[in-house]
Write a protein that holds these residues in place. Sequence first.
Motif, PDB file in Angstrom:
ATOM      1  N   ASP A  38       8.356   4.344 -53.117  1.00 55.15           N
ATOM      2  CA  ASP A  38       9.402   3.636 -53.407  1.00 55.15           C
ATOM      3  C   ASP A  38       9.575   2.197 -52.347  1.00 55.15           C
ATOM      4  N   LYS A  39       8.769   2.156 -51.377  1.00 56.68           N
ATOM      5  CA  LYS A  39       8.747   1.161 -50.368  1.00 56.68           C
ATOM      6  C   LYS A  39       7.439   1.221 -49.609  1.00 56.68           C
ATOM      7  N   PHE A  40       7.065   0.020 -49.079  1.00 54.50           N
ATOM      8  CA  PHE A  40       5.869   0.119 -48.147  1.00 54.50           C
ATOM      9  C   PHE A  40       6.324  -0.598 -46.806  1.00 54.50           C
ATOM     10  N   ALA A  41       5.333  -0.627 -46.002  1.00 53.55           N
ATOM     11  CA  ALA A  41       5.446  -1.258 -44.754  1.00 53.55           C
ATOM     12  C   ALA A  41       4.419  -2.208 -44.489  1.00 53.55           C
ATOM     13  N   VAL A  42       4.488  -3.267 -43.715  1.00 49.85           N
ATOM     14  CA  VAL A  42       3.446  -4.156 -43.554  1.00 49.85           C
ATOM     15  C   VAL A  42       3.632  -4.584 -41.873  1.00 49.85           C
ATOM     16  N   ALA A  43       2.284  -4.345 -41.373  1.00 42.86           N
ATOM     17  CA  ALA A  43       2.345  -4.862 -39.624  1.00 42.86           C
ATOM     18  C   ALA A  43       1.793  -6.164 -39.820  1.00 42.86           C
ATOM     19  N   SER A  44       2.095  -6.724 -38.549  1.00 42.01           N
ATOM     20  CA  SER A  44       1.976  -8.225 -38.465  1.00 42.01           C
ATOM     21  C   SER A  44       1.612  -8.698 -37.007  1.00 42.01           C
ATOM     22  N   GLY A  45       1.106  -9.730 -36.791  1.00 44.84           N
ATOM     23  CA  GLY A  45       0.709 -10.494 -35.589  1.00 44.84           C
ATOM     24  C   GLY A  45       2.118 -10.990 -34.932  1.00 44.84           C
ATOM     25  N   ALA A  46       3.144 -11.166 -35.967  1.00 38.09           N
ATOM     26  CA  ALA A  46       4.403 -11.851 -35.444  1.00 38.09           C
ATOM     27  C   ALA A  46       5.397 -11.150 -34.697  1.00 38.09           C
ATOM     28  N   ARG A  47       4.744  -9.836 -34.390  1.00 34.19           N
ATOM     29  CA  ARG A  47       5.712  -8.783 -33.353  1.00 34.19           C
ATOM     30  C   ARG A  47       6.841  -8.154 -34.514  1.00 34.19           C
ATOM     31  N   ILE A  48       6.526  -8.089 -35.921  1.00 29.31           N
ATOM     32  CA  ILE A  48       7.242  -7.732 -36.702  1.00 29.31           C
ATOM     33  C   ILE A  48       6.672  -6.572 -37.550  1.00 29.31           C
ATOM     34  N   VAL A  49       7.260  -5.685 -38.172  1.00 32.73           N
ATOM     35  CA  VAL A  49       7.140  -4.727 -39.276  1.00 32.73           C
ATOM     36  C   VAL A  49       8.125  -4.877 -40.403  1.00 32.73           C
ATOM     37  N   ALA A  50       7.352  -5.289 -41.490  1.00 36.68           N
ATOM     38  CA  ALA A  50       8.197  -5.752 -42.612  1.00 36.68           C
ATOM     39  C   ALA A  50       8.361  -4.508 -43.522  1.00 36.68           C
ATOM     40  N   ILE A  51       9.505  -3.853 -43.871  1.00 37.86           N
ATOM     41  CA  ILE A  51       9.592  -2.839 -44.838  1.00 37.86           C
ATOM     42  C   ILE A  51      10.236  -3.385 -45.993  1.00 37.86           C
ATOM     43  N   PRO A 106      11.916  -3.310 -29.999  1.00 39.17           N
ATOM     44  CA  PRO A 106      11.613  -4.256 -28.921  1.00 39.17           C
ATOM     45  C   PRO A 106       9.960  -4.419 -28.975  1.00 39.17           C
ATOM     46  N   LEU A 107       9.397  -4.645 -30.069  1.00 41.02           N
ATOM     47  CA  LEU A 107       7.913  -5.096 -30.281  1.00 41.02           C
ATOM     48  C   LEU A 107       7.826  -6.286 -29.477  1.00 41.02           C
ATOM     49  N   ARG A 108       6.640  -6.295 -28.456  1.00 41.02           N
ATOM     50  CA  ARG A 108       6.362  -7.452 -27.681  1.00 41.02           C
ATOM     51  C   ARG A 108       4.866  -7.822 -28.095  1.00 41.02           C
ATOM     52  N   SER A 109       4.224  -7.330 -28.871  1.00 39.97           N
ATOM     53  CA  SER A 109       2.804  -7.836 -29.257  1.00 39.97           C
ATOM     54  C   SER A 109       2.418  -7.507 -30.797  1.00 39.97           C
ATOM     55  N   THR A 110       1.141  -7.577 -31.179  1.00 34.73           N
ATOM     56  CA  THR A 110       0.797  -7.622 -32.502  1.00 34.73           C
ATOM     57  C   THR A 110       0.717  -5.966 -32.891  1.00 34.73           C
ATOM     58  N   VAL A 111       1.336  -5.683 -34.058  1.00 37.73           N
ATOM     59  CA  VAL A 111       1.471  -4.513 -34.430  1.00 37.73           C
ATOM     60  C   VAL A 111       0.164  -3.914 -35.184  1.00 37.73           C
ATOM     61  N   LEU A 112      -0.702  -3.114 -34.681  1.00 37.32           N
ATOM     62  CA  LEU A 112      -1.843  -2.657 -35.413  1.00 37.32           C
ATOM     63  C   LEU A 112      -2.027  -1.625 -36.015  1.00 37.32           C
ATOM     64  N   SER A 113      -0.980  -0.861 -36.284  1.00 36.67           N
ATOM     65  CA  SER A 113      -1.165   0.637 -36.993  1.00 36.67           C
ATOM     66  C   SER A 113       0.186   1.129 -37.477  1.00 36.67           C
ATOM     67  N   LEU A 114       0.247   1.743 -38.598  1.00 30.84           N
ATOM     68  CA  LEU A 114       1.545   2.274 -39.089  1.00 30.84           C
ATOM     69  C   LEU A 114       1.365   3.734 -39.428  1.00 30.84           C
ATOM     70  N   ASP A 115       2.110   4.467 -39.660  1.00 21.89           N
ATOM     71  CA  ASP A 115       2.224   5.710 -40.315  1.00 21.89           C
ATOM     72  C   ASP A 115       3.578   6.145 -40.684  1.00 21.89           C
ATOM     73  N   TRP A 116       3.580   6.808 -41.970  1.00 17.48           N
ATOM     74  CA  TRP A 116       4.966   7.034 -42.505  1.00 17.48           C
ATOM     75  C   TRP A 116       5.238   8.542 -42.000  1.00 17.48           C
ATOM     76  N   HIS A 117       6.663   8.916 -41.876  1.00 15.98           N
ATOM     77  CA  HIS A 117       6.975  10.390 -41.787  1.00 15.98           C
ATOM     78  C   HIS A 117       7.106  11.377 -43.076  1.00 15.98           C
ATOM     79  N   PRO A 118       6.835  12.140 -43.191  1.00 14.92           N
ATOM     80  CA  PRO A 118       7.315  12.990 -44.273  1.00 14.92           C
ATOM     81  C   PRO A 118       8.466  12.803 -45.088  1.00 14.92           C
ATOM     82  N   ASN A 119       9.517  12.444 -44.414  1.00 18.98           N
ATOM     83  CA  ASN A 119      10.869  12.247 -44.665  1.00 18.98           C
ATOM     84  C   ASN A 119      10.894  10.841 -45.440  1.00 18.98           C
ATOM     85  N   ASN A 120       9.971  10.218 -45.359  1.00 22.93           N
ATOM     86  CA  ASN A 120      10.171   8.700 -46.088  1.00 22.93           C
ATOM     87  C   ASN A 120      11.049   7.839 -45.446  1.00 22.93           C
ATOM     88  N   VAL A 121      11.500   8.049 -44.166  1.00 21.72           N
ATOM     89  CA  VAL A 121      12.545   7.245 -43.425  1.00 21.72           C
ATOM     90  C   VAL A 121      11.982   6.585 -42.048  1.00 21.72           C
TER      91      VAL A 121
END
Length: 429
Positions: free
Chosen positions: A118-131, A149-164
């Motif tokens: 019901d949602k997805f996450a996108v990492a970016s070089g803007a030091r942001i994770v878009a949910i 407190p992200l300080r640099s490019t986000v390179l990877s993501l993974d979701w917890h089984p609880n969807n949160v």
Amino acid sequence: MAQQVHTLSLGPLTAHAFNADRSQVAVCPNSNEVLIYIKDASGSWSLQHTLSEHDKLVTGIDWAPKTNRIVTCSQDRNAYVWTPIVNTATGSEEWKPTLVLLRINRAATFARWSPNEDKFAVASGARIVAICSFEEDNDWWVAKHIKKPLRSTVLSLDWHPNNVLIACGSADMKARVFSAFIKGVDAKPPPSVWGERLPFGTVCAEFRTPAGGWVHGTAFSPSGDAVAFVGHDSSLTVAYPSGPDSPPHAIHVIRSAALPHVTLTFISENALVAAGHGCQPILFEGDAASGWKASKTLDAAGAAAGKGAPPPPPPKAPGLATVSSVGRLNNEAFNRFKAADAKGASAPPTSGATAGGSAGAFGAVAGASLSADGELHTTHQNTITSIRPYQGAAGAVSAISTSGVDGRLCVFNVNAGASLAKAMGSLRV
């Protein structure tokens, strides 16, 4: 040895994702396009669709197994959600793109659907994770940003089984676990080792690589009670939290002399597979009490392959060894550079060289060594960029799929492989 090996591109594959029944696969051939292949009766792949809405290199692909939607992100700072529809005029299936306004000013780097899709996450070089979640009233996808407190490019993501909860690995040398709770979309999650009250953007945990390497890949265990990440300092870390205000129950760090891993996935609560610049998937096993260790390579053919060293050059005629002609480079230094250029060897081959003799100089592990013949004896011939579960339920994965810079898509059985200890005996380190 790989169960399946398919060459889908002459160039690198930056990402791949299968549909639910593994009859179709979406890949990016290092371009602004996403190619969707379908498996025919013979087991080979044929091109079915080309998705070409992006303007720049596609960096992330994920295929939702339940809703059958694809999300893609790109260096053009956009994401698209692709929905299959039937063309009423032709009766054929097409993919309808929906633009997602990420509101980022740098390239998007990674995308993943949440477990409930019901949602997805996108990492970016803007030091942001878009949910990103869907608004029924406006019929569009909206993004909420995780910044501090992200300080640099986000390179990877993974979701917890609880969807949160979501794990993020970034180039500031840290792996973090955030809350991505969205009111009206998510139900309140039960208390866990990551915390009880989890408003959006809460930092539940923060871990650092042991030698300050970028965090290339992150993954939650099937239960969600542990998180693992790999760094550019050739490390793999598995952390077990004990509560929001308590120190971790255990943190196990595996330092390797091999090249760094860039991607990983759990196959069970006590086993995970990591791969990267070593060109082969490595199985790690362990638990919180006894620690973790590298168990075997899944690329058994690579460990068994190897050719003998070439025969030594014939002896020189008496009196020629000390003769030096003007304008000809035949000294030891030149021969060393020539061997490094031609065969990737750190020194010219000698009569005492053995198969894989240059492996020690490159920090290679079993099956990924450059042998004396100058060849890389692994199924993948370049960096593995992505690992995905291929067969089996969550927590009981029996096969994984990998894609790499060599343009190959491979499937490995996690129960096959070769012992690292046994194969290392053939290397001169």
